[in-house]
Design a protein around this motif. Structure first.
Motif, PDB file in Angstrom:
ATOM      1  N   VAL A 143       0.831  -1.208   0.000  1.00 62.26           N
ATOM      2  CA  VAL A 143       0.000   0.000   0.000  1.00 62.26           C
ATOM      3  C   VAL A 143       0.866   1.259   0.000  1.00 62.26           C
ATOM      4  O   VAL A 143       0.450   2.303  -0.506  1.00 62.26           O
ATOM      5  CB  VAL A 143      -0.975  -0.014   1.200  1.00 62.26           C
ATOM      6  N   ALA A 144       2.079   1.165   0.541  1.00 69.54           N
ATOM      7  CA  ALA A 144       2.980   2.326   0.550  1.00 69.54           C
ATOM      8  C   ALA A 144       3.342   2.770  -0.852  1.00 69.54           C
ATOM      9  O   ALA A 144       3.694   3.941  -1.068  1.00 69.54           O
ATOM     10  CB  ALA A 144       4.251   1.992   1.334  1.00 69.54           C
ATOM     11  N   ARG A 145       3.244   1.847  -1.819  1.00 63.73           N
ATOM     12  CA  ARG A 145       3.586   2.186  -3.210  1.00 63.73           C
ATOM     13  C   ARG A 145       2.352   2.543  -4.044  1.00 63.73           C
ATOM     14  O   ARG A 145       2.483   2.828  -5.234  1.00 63.73           O
ATOM     15  CB  ARG A 145       4.322   1.010  -3.860  1.00 63.73           C
ATOM     16  N   HIS A 146       1.175   2.538  -3.408  1.00 63.53           N
ATOM     17  CA  HIS A 146      -0.045   2.876  -4.135  1.00 63.53           C
ATOM     18  C   HIS A 146      -0.006   4.365  -4.506  1.00 63.53           C
ATOM     19  O   HIS A 146       0.345   5.206  -3.679  1.00 63.53           O
ATOM     20  CB  HIS A 146      -1.272   2.580  -3.260  1.00 63.53           C
ATOM     21  N   PRO A 147      -0.343   4.713  -5.736  1.00 59.97           N
ATOM     22  CA  PRO A 147      -0.228   6.113  -6.159  1.00 59.97           C
ATOM     23  C   PRO A 147      -1.097   7.090  -5.379  1.00 59.97           C
ATOM     24  O   PRO A 147      -0.789   8.293  -5.341  1.00 59.97           O
ATOM     25  CB  PRO A 147      -0.635   6.071  -7.637  1.00 59.97           C
ATOM     26  N   ALA A 148      -2.169   6.606  -4.739  1.00 57.52           N
ATOM     27  CA  ALA A 148      -3.047   7.499  -3.979  1.00 57.52           C
ATOM     28  C   ALA A 148      -2.696   7.560  -2.496  1.00 57.52           C
ATOM     29  O   ALA A 148      -3.366   8.255  -1.731  1.00 57.52           O
ATOM     30  CB  ALA A 148      -4.502   7.068  -4.143  1.00 57.52           C
ATOM     31  N   VAL A 149      -1.643   6.845  -2.099  1.00 64.18           N
ATOM     32  CA  VAL A 149      -1.263   6.753  -0.686  1.00 64.18           C
ATOM     33  C   VAL A 149       0.121   7.355  -0.480  1.00 64.18           C
ATOM     34  O   VAL A 149       1.036   7.143  -1.289  1.00 64.18           O
ATOM     35  CB  VAL A 149      -1.288   5.279  -0.217  1.00 64.18           C
ATOM     36  N   ASP A 150       0.271   8.102   0.616  1.00 63.08           N
ATOM     37  CA  ASP A 150       1.574   8.643   1.004  1.00 63.08           C
ATOM     38  C   ASP A 150       2.294   7.580   1.826  1.00 63.08           C
ATOM     39  O   ASP A 150       1.962   7.345   2.989  1.00 63.08           O
ATOM     40  CB  ASP A 150       1.373   9.921   1.824  1.00 63.08           C
ATOM     41  N   GLY A 151       3.264   6.937   1.226  1.00 60.53           N
ATOM     42  CA  GLY A 151       3.971   5.846   1.882  1.00 60.53           C
ATOM     43  C   GLY A 151       4.786   6.263   3.081  1.00 60.53           C
ATOM     44  O   GLY A 151       5.239   5.408   3.850  1.00 60.53           O
ATOM     45  N   ASP A 152       4.976   7.568   3.273  1.00 60.11           N
ATOM     46  CA  ASP A 152       5.696   8.059   4.448  1.00 60.11           C
ATOM     47  C   ASP A 152       4.764   8.384   5.601  1.00 60.11           C
ATOM     48  O   ASP A 152       5.217   8.814   6.663  1.00 60.11           O
ATOM     49  CB  ASP A 152       6.508   9.303   4.083  1.00 60.11           C
ATOM     50  N   ARG A 153       3.453   8.201   5.382  1.00 62.56           N
ATOM     51  CA  ARG A 153       2.481   8.501   6.443  1.00 62.56           C
ATOM     52  C   ARG A 153       1.506   7.324   6.590  1.00 62.56           C
ATOM     53  O   ARG A 153       0.336   7.419   6.253  1.00 62.56           O
ATOM     54  CB  ARG A 153       1.741   9.803   6.154  1.00 62.56           C
ATOM     55  N   LEU A 154       2.050   6.227   7.092  1.00 64.54           N
ATOM     56  CA  LEU A 154       1.257   5.026   7.310  1.00 64.54           C
ATOM     57  C   LEU A 154       1.046   4.817   8.815  1.00 64.54           C
ATOM     58  O   LEU A 154       1.949   5.072   9.620  1.00 64.54           O
ATOM     59  CB  LEU A 154       1.951   3.798   6.728  1.00 64.54           C
ATOM     60  N   PHE A 155      -0.144   4.324   9.159  1.00 66.27           N
ATOM     61  CA  PHE A 155      -0.519   4.091  10.549  1.00 66.27           C
ATOM     62  C   PHE A 155      -1.138   2.703  10.668  1.00 66.27           C
ATOM     63  O   PHE A 155      -1.604   2.138   9.684  1.00 66.27           O
ATOM     64  CB  PHE A 155      -1.515   5.157  11.019  1.00 66.27           C
ATOM     65  N   HIS A 156      -1.176   2.195  11.892  1.00 64.42           N
ATOM     66  CA  HIS A 156      -1.693   0.848  12.134  1.00 64.42           C
ATOM     67  C   HIS A 156      -2.714   0.898  13.254  1.00 64.42           C
ATOM     68  O   HIS A 156      -2.481   1.526  14.295  1.00 64.42           O
ATOM     69  CB  HIS A 156      -0.534  -0.082  12.517  1.00 64.42           C
ATOM     70  N   LEU A 157      -3.849   0.230  13.052  1.00 63.67           N
ATOM     71  CA  LEU A 157      -4.893   0.124  14.065  1.00 63.67           C
ATOM     72  C   LEU A 157      -5.266  -1.347  14.193  1.00 63.67           C
ATOM     73  O   LEU A 157      -5.860  -1.932  13.282  1.00 63.67           O
ATOM     74  CB  LEU A 157      -6.112   0.952  13.642  1.00 63.67           C
ATOM     75  N   GLY A 158      -4.899  -1.969  15.316  1.00 66.26           N
ATOM     76  CA  GLY A 158      -5.140  -3.393  15.482  1.00 66.26           C
ATOM     77  C   GLY A 158      -5.806  -3.708  16.805  1.00 66.26           C
ATOM     78  O   GLY A 158      -5.440  -3.138  17.848  1.00 66.26           O
ATOM     79  N   VAL A 159      -6.779  -4.618  16.777  1.00 66.13           N
ATOM     80  CA  VAL A 159      -7.525  -5.017  17.970  1.00 66.13           C
ATOM     81  C   VAL A 159      -7.228  -6.471  18.304  1.00 66.13           C
ATOM     82  O   VAL A 159      -7.135  -7.323  17.411  1.00 66.13           O
ATOM     83  CB  VAL A 159      -9.039  -4.818  17.753  1.00 66.13           C
ATOM     84  N   SER A 160      -7.072  -6.758  19.606  1.00 66.94           N
ATOM     85  CA  SER A 160      -6.923  -8.114  20.121  1.00 66.94           C
ATOM     86  C   SER A 160      -5.631  -8.745  19.586  1.00 66.94           C
ATOM     87  O   SER A 160      -4.554  -8.178  19.771  1.00 66.94           O
ATOM     88  CB  SER A 160      -8.164  -8.941  19.771  1.00 66.94           C
ATOM     89  N   HIS A 161      -5.709  -9.887  18.918  1.00 73.17           N
ATOM     90  CA  HIS A 161      -4.492 -10.506  18.381  1.00 73.17           C
ATOM     91  C   HIS A 161      -3.771  -9.563  17.424  1.00 73.17           C
ATOM     92  O   HIS A 161      -2.536  -9.564  17.360  1.00 73.17           O
ATOM     93  CB  HIS A 161      -4.835 -11.815  17.673  1.00 73.17           C
ATOM     94  N   ALA A 162      -4.513  -8.751  16.698  1.00 65.65           N
ATOM     95  CA  ALA A 162      -3.875  -7.803  15.776  1.00 65.65           C
ATOM     96  C   ALA A 162      -3.104  -6.722  16.515  1.00 65.65           C
ATOM     97  O   ALA A 162      -2.185  -6.126  15.957  1.00 65.65           O
ATOM     98  CB  ALA A 162      -4.923  -7.170  14.858  1.00 65.65           C
TER      99      ALA A 162
END
Length: 304
Positions: free
Chosen positions: A133-152
């Motif tokens: 997804v960091a290489r997707h043209p509509a996404v800023d690969g330098d501004r990625l975040f993670h949201l995970g619940v429980s095992h994630a």
């Protein structure tokens, strides 16, 4: 022959109540297979910051992903409203103690192809999606975040302990971090052994000091936690059977970083930050869920 494009969309689905459809994509895993994710983009020109959203154990494939996109759409709607692209992720099923016993993944060559010391694990599928997804043209690969619940939430710690992850910040909500924290569970009265696999569905560990007393290898835990080099918001749930594990996860991170935060709410649903829709398809969001999601967005905004 038609060439496969790296960011070719597998399919696109409209999402009820929104003009922001879900685009299903496939990320190549570390061993050359594919794992799906569903990306929704906010209004306006990109590239956009992006939050990767995950819940629980793996498996279920695209059918599971579709259910999440539609039945739990509110979390993505809230992130889109705040200007974030977001992607529900799917990954392979957890291997019992695979992280504990497998060690770091090493890749060598044989007969012109790759050879690995073990199969990739579920958190490494998350890494593949992050890189994709960091290489997707509509996404800023330098501004990625993670949201995970429980095992994630635990998967985030596994990932950070072994890889230099391209994340700005992350939220670990109700993180079931018993494996990362090397918790001794075999003699816990609420844990059963099921043919060599631990049945921890009834694990009870509400007290943080009890959880701390079960850490089997403090030196190893310290090394793992030292790998978390990003700001983290840890979320608890007052009624949860594993609240002591959640709080211990925060305490160990906060001992090392001053950008780790703790919030906890009272709610009767595990995974309360992902509100469901009702039979009519309308998200049912209570005051606690609204407050928690606002806190998550505010946390991401500080590192945006």
């Amino acid at each position: 022959m038609t060439a496969w494009e790296p960011h070719q969309v597998l399919m696109t689905e409209e999402v009820a109540g929104s003009d922001r459809p879900a685009h299903y994509l496939l990320a190549e895993t570390l061993d050359g297979l594919y794992t799906p994710y569903a990306l929704r983009l906010p209004e306006g020109e990109g590239p956009h910051p992006c939050v990767l959203v995950a819940y629980g154990n793996g498996g279920g494939g695209i059918g599971w992903l579709q259910d999440r996109v539609h039945r739990f759409r509110h979390v993505q709607d809230r992130l889109l409203e705040a200007g974030y692209a977001s992607a529900w992720m799917r990954y392979r099923t957890e291997v019992e103690l695979g992280y504990q016993h497998g060690g770091r993944l090493r890749v060598h060559g044989r007969q012109g192809m790759e050879l690995m010391n073990r199969a990739p694990l579920e958190y490494e599928d998350e890494l593949a999606i992050l890189r994709h997804v960091a290489r997707h043209p509509a996404v800023d690969g330098d501004r990625l975040f993670h949201l995970g619940v429980s095992h994630a939430g635990e998967m985030l710690l596994k990932l950070c302990s072994q890889y230099d992850v391209p994340l700005r910040a992350a939220v670990a909500a109700e993180p079931a971090s018993h494996e990362v924290l090397t918790l001794r569970l075999d003699d816990e009265p609420t844990v059963a052994n099921d043919g060599g696999m631990r049945d921890i569905e009834r694990l009870l560990m509400r007290d943080v000091e009890h959880a701390r007393s079960r850490v089997a290898d403090p030196a190893e835990v310290s090394a793992r936690v030292d790998g978390v080099r990003i700001p983290v918001l840890v979320l608890g749930r007052e009624e949860d059977e594993l609240q002591g594990v959640f709080r211990l996860t925060y305490d160990l991170l906060a001992d090392r970083r001053d950008d780790v935060e703790w919030r906890s709410w009272s709610h009767d649903v595990h995974g309360y930050i992902y509100p469901e829709v009702d039979a009519a398809g309308v998200p049912q969001v209570d005051d606690v869920q609204r407050e928690a999601l606002d806190a998550i967005v505010a946390f991401f905004d500080r590192y945006r």
